[in-house]
Write a protein that holds these residues in place. Structure first.
Motif, PDB file in Angstrom:
ATOM      1  N   GLU A  41      41.793  45.532  33.154  1.00 51.73           N
ATOM      2  CA  GLU A  41      40.192  45.654  32.860  1.00 51.73           C
ATOM      3  C   GLU A  41      39.109  45.262  34.564  1.00 51.73           C
ATOM      4  O   GLU A  41      38.213  45.812  35.241  1.00 51.73           O
ATOM      5  N   ARG A  42      40.054  44.019  35.109  1.00 52.59           N
ATOM      6  CA  ARG A  42      39.635  43.150  36.170  1.00 52.59           C
ATOM      7  C   ARG A  42      40.081  44.119  37.264  1.00 52.59           C
ATOM      8  O   ARG A  42      38.971  44.428  38.098  1.00 52.59           O
ATOM      9  N   LEU A  43      41.300  44.695  37.806  1.00 51.37           N
ATOM     10  CA  LEU A  43      41.149  45.652  39.137  1.00 51.37           C
ATOM     11  C   LEU A  43      40.465  47.120  39.179  1.00 51.37           C
ATOM     12  O   LEU A  43      40.155  46.902  39.529  1.00 51.37           O
ATOM     13  N   GLU A  44      40.275  47.620  37.298  1.00 50.84           N
ATOM     14  CA  GLU A  44      39.614  48.891  36.766  1.00 50.84           C
ATOM     15  C   GLU A  44      37.937  48.694  37.826  1.00 50.84           C
ATOM     16  O   GLU A  44      37.577  49.259  38.836  1.00 50.84           O
ATOM     17  N   ALA A  45      37.493  47.133  37.314  1.00 49.67           N
ATOM     18  CA  ALA A  45      36.234  46.585  38.108  1.00 49.67           C
ATOM     19  C   ALA A  45      35.845  46.681  39.924  1.00 49.67           C
ATOM     20  O   ALA A  45      35.373  47.110  40.095  1.00 49.67           O
ATOM     21  N   ILE A  46      37.457  46.216  40.554  1.00 47.11           N
ATOM     22  CA  ILE A  46      37.477  46.066  41.548  1.00 47.11           C
ATOM     23  C   ILE A  46      37.393  47.780  42.074  1.00 47.11           C
ATOM     24  O   ILE A  46      36.866  47.754  43.319  1.00 47.11           O
ATOM     25  N   ALA A  47      38.501  48.061  41.254  1.00 47.79           N
ATOM     26  CA  ALA A  47      38.668  49.777  42.723  1.00 47.79           C
ATOM     27  C   ALA A  47      37.383  50.409  42.254  1.00 47.79           C
ATOM     28  O   ALA A  47      36.889  50.963  43.106  1.00 47.79           O
ATOM     29  N   ASN A  48      36.705  50.369  41.144  1.00 51.39           N
ATOM     30  CA  ASN A  48      35.371  50.591  41.030  1.00 51.39           C
ATOM     31  C   ASN A  48      34.659  50.091  41.572  1.00 51.39           C
ATOM     32  O   ASN A  48      33.113  51.333  42.575  1.00 51.39           O
ATOM     33  N   ALA A  49      34.444  48.917  41.892  1.00 48.04           N
ATOM     34  CA  ALA A  49      33.546  48.459  42.974  1.00 48.04           C
ATOM     35  C   ALA A  49      33.678  48.713  44.249  1.00 48.04           C
ATOM     36  O   ALA A  49      32.552  48.702  45.397  1.00 48.04           O
ATOM     37  N   LEU A  50      34.657  49.727  44.995  1.00 49.93           N
ATOM     38  CA  LEU A  50      34.854  49.747  45.828  1.00 49.93           C
ATOM     39  C   LEU A  50      35.360  51.534  46.197  1.00 49.93           C
ATOM     40  O   LEU A  50      35.955  51.140  46.377  1.00 49.93           O
ATOM     41  N   PRO A  51      34.362  52.402  45.817  1.00 48.03           N
ATOM     42  CA  PRO A  51      34.924  53.829  45.470  1.00 48.03           C
ATOM     43  C   PRO A  51      35.689  54.576  46.630  1.00 48.03           C
ATOM     44  O   PRO A  51      36.430  55.448  46.699  1.00 48.03           O
ATOM     45  N   SER A  52      34.847  54.029  47.642  1.00 51.58           N
ATOM     46  CA  SER A  52      35.703  54.701  49.400  1.00 51.58           C
ATOM     47  C   SER A  52      37.282  54.421  49.865  1.00 51.58           C
ATOM     48  O   SER A  52      37.539  54.542  50.425  1.00 51.58           O
ATOM     49  N   ALA A  53      36.929  53.133  48.948  1.00 50.00           N
ATOM     50  CA  ALA A  53      38.697  52.298  49.027  1.00 50.00           C
ATOM     51  C   ALA A  53      40.108  52.940  48.968  1.00 50.00           C
ATOM     52  O   ALA A  53      39.476  53.491  48.347  1.00 50.00           O
ATOM     53  N   ASP A  54      40.860  53.103  49.973  1.00 52.57           N
ATOM     54  CA  ASP A  54      42.604  53.686  49.081  1.00 52.57           C
ATOM     55  C   ASP A  54      43.170  52.817  47.762  1.00 52.57           C
ATOM     56  O   ASP A  54      43.589  52.294  48.502  1.00 52.57           O
ATOM     57  N   ILE A  55      42.297  52.046  46.900  1.00 51.40           N
ATOM     58  CA  ILE A  55      43.372  51.338  45.682  1.00 51.40           C
ATOM     59  C   ILE A  55      43.810  52.207  44.805  1.00 51.40           C
ATOM     60  O   ILE A  55      43.250  52.785  43.927  1.00 51.40           O
ATOM     61  N   SER A  56      45.015  51.857  44.313  1.00 46.03           N
ATOM     62  CA  SER A  56      45.565  52.131  42.901  1.00 46.03           C
ATOM     63  C   SER A  56      45.837  50.368  42.563  1.00 46.03           C
ATOM     64  O   SER A  56      46.114  49.673  42.483  1.00 46.03           O
ATOM     65  N   ILE A  57      45.577  50.658  41.161  1.00 42.09           N
ATOM     66  CA  ILE A  57      46.071  49.692  39.942  1.00 42.09           C
ATOM     67  C   ILE A  57      47.571  50.019  39.541  1.00 42.09           C
ATOM     68  O   ILE A  57      47.443  50.498  39.183  1.00 42.09           O
ATOM     69  N   ALA A  58      47.689  48.308  39.330  1.00 37.06           N
ATOM     70  CA  ALA A  58      49.135  48.133  38.267  1.00 37.06           C
ATOM     71  C   ALA A  58      48.587  47.158  37.138  1.00 37.06           C
ATOM     72  O   ALA A  58      48.860  46.140  38.287  1.00 37.06           O
TER      73      ALA A  58
END
Length: 86
Positions: A41-58
């Motif tokens: 959930e923290r990884l998703e929140a970080i990725a969602n806060a940076l919508p223009s970034a190329d981020i994959s989570i695992a």
């Protein structure tokens, strides 16, 4: 400063503290990020806060070799390489 734009960076422990700060900074610099930690959930929140970034989570525990390898495999599958493991 080294140009990090379009470099593939894997960040373990990215859900808080230095890992999160590093994720945010490198996202601003244009890196392609694969971020991992135990708290999805923290990884998703970080990725969602940076919508223009190329981020994959695992989701991964750094103390488990097979989970760390799965993160590296994800980065290679998605981007063809890993330039910087953190």
């Amino acid at each position: 400063m080294i140009n990090i734009q379009d470099k593939v960076v894997v960040i373990m422990g990215a859900s808080s503290g230095i890992g999160e700060a590093t994720t945010r900074k490198l996202a601003e610099e244009g890196a392609k990020l694969v971020i991992a930690a135990r708290r999805e959930e923290r990884l998703e929140a970080i990725a969602n806060a940076l919508p223009s970034a190329d981020i994959s989570i695992a989701v991964a525990d750094v103390t488990k070799e097979e989970e760390v390898q799965a993160v590296i495999d994800l980065a290679v599958e998605k981007h063809g390489r890993v330039d910087v493991p953190i």
